[in-house]
Enzyme design. Structure first.
Site, PDB file in Angstrom:
ATOM      1  N   LYS A  52       0.855  -1.154  -0.021  1.00 53.35           N
ATOM      2  CA  LYS A  52      -0.129  -0.015  -0.054  1.00 53.35           C
ATOM      3  C   LYS A  52       0.843   1.240   0.056  1.00 53.35           C
ATOM      4  CE  LYS A  52      -3.748  -2.601   2.453  1.00 53.35           C
ATOM      5  NZ  LYS A  52      -4.596  -2.683   3.741  1.00 53.35           N
ATOM      6  N   GLN A  87      -4.322  -1.549   9.844  1.00 57.08           N
ATOM      7  CA  GLN A  87      -4.151  -2.887   9.072  1.00 57.08           C
ATOM      8  C   GLN A  87      -4.736  -3.840  10.172  1.00 57.08           C
ATOM      9  OE1 GLN A  87      -3.612  -3.329   6.062  1.00 57.08           O
ATOM     10  NE2 GLN A  87      -3.655  -5.533   6.140  1.00 57.08           N
ATOM     11  N   ASP A 146     -10.635   3.276   4.764  1.00 55.39           N
ATOM     12  CA  ASP A 146     -10.897   1.791   4.361  1.00 55.39           C
ATOM     13  C   ASP A 146     -12.582   1.581   4.468  1.00 55.39           C
ATOM     14  OD1 ASP A 146      -9.179  -0.391   4.163  1.00 55.39           O
ATOM     15  OD2 ASP A 146      -8.497  -0.092   6.657  1.00 55.39           O
TER      16      ASP A 146
HETATM   17  N1  GUN Z   1      -6.555  -6.535   6.288  1.00 57.06           N
HETATM   18  C1  GUN Z   1      -7.173  -7.294   5.301  1.00 57.06           C
HETATM   19  N2  GUN Z   1      -7.715  -6.706   4.348  1.00 57.06           N
HETATM   20  C2  GUN Z   1      -7.578  -5.374   4.984  1.00 57.06           C
HETATM   21  C3  GUN Z   1      -8.256  -4.178   4.353  1.00 57.06           C
HETATM   22  O1  GUN Z   1      -8.878  -4.029   3.414  1.00 57.06           O
HETATM   23  N3  GUN Z   1      -7.976  -2.880   5.271  1.00 57.06           N
HETATM   24  C4  GUN Z   1      -7.431  -3.207   6.619  1.00 57.06           C
HETATM   25  N4  GUN Z   1      -6.960  -2.104   7.159  1.00 57.06           N
HETATM   26  N5  GUN Z   1      -6.743  -4.219   7.048  1.00 57.06           N
HETATM   27  C5  GUN Z   1      -7.139  -5.497   6.193  1.00 57.06           C
END
Ligand code: GUN
Length: 304
Positions: A53, A97, A120
């Site tokens: 990311k 995350q 998110d």
């Molecule tokens: N863990 C797995 N997928 C995601 C996501 O889309 N966002 C976040 N914050 N954590 C994740």
């Protein structure tokens, strides 16, 4: 053979568009959009996801940093860290995350991020707005699927769609958007007839619903769940599953929920794994971050 919906190529295209749009935004005198990714503990998969990311963000001109914490952090400390970022006017997007360590309430943490910086789309207000077909920040994986359906011209109006998997962050928001009403809100309005299947849907019912579907979207993490006999000829099959398996030769590789080799002979269109929804998810997170940056400065800027 099915048309392959190349998410990697589409994600590159969207990232190129974003890079240009962000450069234009900066040339108007704004600072670069910014995101902070809070990462707790040392789960290798989470570290890989966050690194991807950060790299993708920097690649389109977003200022991105990881905020790393030890897994011993308390819920209170984590929430006060989020509040610090909420109050930092140099930060547009905040992401925690997941998963976070046991003992920390994930819902409380998601709700601690100010909704306007919640890139998110996990805050209860943003989820509620999505369920009401209101402009909001849409979870990136769900947005990736919707954007692929739109950009690859897959008709949804009046079509039967089956979403396999009902997770709050993936299956649920996809199902919500697929049955959004064009008459109520023309911005999204996808007007499909949606069936949601999950772990307690009997196998024969799952087969029945899938066989009647024009669009199958699977997000379960069960490799090979969607077999060729479950797919109507010409249907669109979107695979969100991504599971690391070790094959008979001891080599590990990533596979989706769909028996790709067989289903691609029947389906009209199919996403590969890897190279399908995955890269698009990262691109959509970048789009959400730029959207948050614009909205924070100008409340008339469009949300999704
Ligand atoms: N863990 C797995 N997928 C995601 C996501 O889309 N966002 C976040 N914050 N954590 C994740």
């Amino acid at each position: 053979m099915a048309r392959i919906l190349n998410g990697k190529a589409l994600a590159n295209e969207i990232q190129n568009e974003l890079r240009q749009n962000i450069a234009n935004w900066i040339s108007l005198g704004h600072r670069a959009p910014s995101i902070r990714c809070i990462l707790v503990g040392n789960d290798p998969a989470s570290h890989t996801y966050v690194n991807n990311k950060i790299l993708a963000a920097r690649n389109v001109g977003i200022d991105a940093e990881v905020v790393l914490h030890d897994s011993t952090i308390s819920e209170e400390q984590l929430i006060s860290e989020i509040q610090r970022l909420n109050n930092d006017s140099n930060v547009d997007g905040i992401l925690v995350q997941l998963p976070i360590p046991d003992g920390i309430d994930e819902r409380k943490v998601c709700n601690a991020v100010t909704p306007e910086k919640d890139v998110d789309g996990f805050h209860v207000i943003n989820v509620g707005r999505l369920c009401l077909d209101m402009p909001t920040i849409v979870p990136a994986t769900a947005l990736a699927v919707i954007e692929m359906l739109k950009r690859f011209n897959i008709e949804t109006l009046g079509r039967n769609a089956v979403v396999v998997g009902r997770s709050k962050n993936v299956g649920m928001p996809i199902a919500m958007m697929l049955h959004s009403d064009k008459n109520h809100d023309s911005r999204l309005g996808m007007d499909a007839t949606v069936t949601i299947c999950h772990r307690y849907t009997p196998k024969e019912k799952l087969e029945f619903y899938c066989q009647n579907a024009d669009i199958i979207i699977s997000a379960t993490g069960v490799p090979g769940l969607i077999k060729a006999n479950m797919v109507k000829p010409g249907a669109t099959v979107i695979d969100i599953g991504i599971t690391k398996i070790t094959d008979a030769n001891g080599k590990s590789r990533l596979v989706g929920d769909v028996d790709y080799d067989e289903v691609s002979k029947i389906a009209g269109a199919i996403t590969p794994v890897p190279g399908g929804v995955g890269p698009m998810t990262v691109a959509m997170l970048m789009q959400n971050t730029f959207q948050a940056a614009r909205y924070l400065r100008d409340k008339t800027a469009n949300l999704q």
